[in-house]
Scaffold this active site. Structure first.
Site, PDB file in Angstrom:
ATOM      1  N   GLU A 194      19.722  74.294  37.595  1.00  0.00           N
ATOM      2  CA  GLU A 194      19.498  73.174  38.527  1.00  0.00           C
ATOM      3  C   GLU A 194      20.417  71.979  38.272  1.00  0.00           C
ATOM      4  O   GLU A 194      19.957  70.838  38.150  1.00  0.00           O
ATOM      5  CB  GLU A 194      18.027  72.740  38.460  1.00  0.00           C
ATOM      6  N   GLU A 242      13.286  83.560  40.672  1.00  0.00           N
ATOM      7  CA  GLU A 242      11.971  82.921  40.478  1.00  0.00           C
ATOM      8  C   GLU A 242      11.116  83.008  41.747  1.00  0.00           C
ATOM      9  O   GLU A 242      10.421  82.058  42.114  1.00  0.00           O
ATOM     10  CB  GLU A 242      12.152  81.436  40.098  1.00  0.00           C
TER      11      GLU A 242
END
Ligand code: G3I
Length: 392
Positions: A180, A296
């Site tokens: 991220e 995810e």
């Protein structure tokens, strides 16, 4: 119903159970009973036996890896859930245990106890083990802010990666080296998040991390992992552009990045989305010579209808629509869900429903029974184009 398909399915199903029986630790017969009687969990009254084959087996038939994230607390305390994981998953991702806060109680002390337990669990049950994550702006230990400064940051980062990736060297399928790193809201022209590492080391922290990971574990697939890449919205389009630029920059620097992880925490926006722009983005990523993993996946259902049957149908549709598009890209090698059963999901606390009803974002319900979403994923695997099982 296609008889041949059913017979093949039954054969694979029995082979799958045979493999499980060899795994020891858990008694297959009691724990996995519901999987032996598919008619008891047939959601439509119309499920072929082929669809009772564990997802890990179905995925492998297409050269894909199916896996899930879980954590020590859950796996060590619920043998039924642990058995379900080993049955369904060919890859395990520690949800918490390899993050900085979990591994480094103090600057010079690493605690691998739980990470090692997870690695041994995966190994014992013939699952690949995925590392998450070496560099992230979240879940840093409390000492980080007071101890790390621009003078020692590179040394602290290098020590972390050499120690952690070195500790698991040869045992890891893939590492989320950097997680991220893009945040368009931070308003930098390169799209990079104003993460502590960026502020301490500048944009090169990403290259530094990948190089250190390659040195510590030359066998692991090195992944850049990102969220919010999924929809056809302007926001997601801008994020995809920034990620692509970052990957191009890393590749042109000769930085050893091998794959992109797309997190795929989907929400009700996914109901309308055709994922057309995502499909083109995946081709662009593949054209850089990178592999792709769905890392995810889950479906945030807090804004979906109350009725659990209706909700389950929508959630299943989202899994099916999304994965059909994504698996069309042959560079995609793995699908990982962020959890397996609705009993254990970060969404229960982080994205609860306002009506107080339990969330239902995953493939198995809280009683560990397969949901429509499980059937949807099985169907997508069945239809997915076959690829060569990827080895670095
Ligand atoms: O262990 C304590 C427990 O003792 C205490 O009772 C409880 C009270 O809230 O907190 C527990 O720790 C929490 C832990 O999850 C286990 O539930 C932490 O506070 C909480 O911060 C932690 O959240 C995790 C989060 O990452 C931060 O590490 C989530 O479980 C985990 O699912 C989530 O995973 C992230 C990925 O790493 C990156 N992508 C997004 C994804 C979802 O946010």
């Amino acid at each position: 119903m296609n008889k041949k398909l059913v017979l093949t399915g039954r054969r694979n199903f029995l082979l799958g159970l045979g493999a499980l029986a060899g795994m020891g630790t858990f008694t297959v017969a009691g724990r996995l009973k519901h999987l032996m009687y598919p008619e008891t969990w047939d959601a439509n009254g119309d499920i072929a036996a082929a669809q009772t084959v564990p997802l890990r087996v179905q995925a492998a038939a297409k050269g894909l890896i199916y896996g899930a994230a879980s954590n020590y607390r859950v796996l060590s305390s619920n043998p039924d859930f642990a058995a379900l994981c080993t049955q369904q998953c060919a890859m395990l991702v520690p949800e918490l245990e390899l993050k900085w806060q979990a591994l480094r109680p103090s600057p010079n002390h690493f605690n691998f106890t739980r990470g090692d337990w997870m690695a041994a669990f995966a190994h014992t049950h013939g699952m690949l083990f995925r590392g998450h994550t070496l560099v992230w702006h979240k879940h840093l230990p409390a000492w980080f802010a007071d101890t790390v400064n621009s003078k020692n940051a590179e040394q602290v980062l290098l020590k972390h990666i050499a120690t952690v990736a070195g500790h698991y060297a040869g045992k890891i399928h893939s590492w989320d080296v950097v997680n991220e790193a893009i945040a368009l809201g931070d308003k930098r022209s390169d799209g990079l998040r104003k993460a502590p590492w960026l502020q301490l080391l500048g944009p090169d922290y990403i290259d530094i991390a990948f190089r250190a990971a390659a040195e510590a574990d030359p066998q692991a697939l090195l992944v850049y992992n990102e969220n919010g890449l999924d929809y056809d919205t302007p926001q997601a389009t801008a994020k995809r552009t920034a990620v692509l630029k970052l990957l191009e920059r890393l590749k042109s620097n000769g930085t050893p990045v091998h794959a992109l992880g797309i997190q795929a925490h989907l929400g009700n926006r996914a109901v309308q989305s055709k994922f057309t722009k995502l499909r083109k983005f995946l081709s662009d990523v593949a054209n850089l010579g990178l592999k792709i993993l769905v890392t995810e996946m889950d479906t945030i259902d807090k804004n979906l209808p109350q009725d659990s049957k209706v909700r389950d149908r929508i959630v299943a549709g989202i899994y099916e629509d999304y994965l059909s598009v994504v698996l069309d890209e042959l560079a995609v090698i793995a699908v990982v869900t962020w959890g397996l059963s609705d009993r254990y999901t970060w969404l229960s606390t982080k994205q609860p429903r306002q009506d107080g009803l339990p969330v239902r974002p995953l493939l198995f319900d809280a009683q560990l029974k397969p949901k429509l979403a499980w059937h949807a994923v099985a169907r997508v695997f069945e239809k997915a184009p076959k690829r060569l099982l990827y080895k670095l």
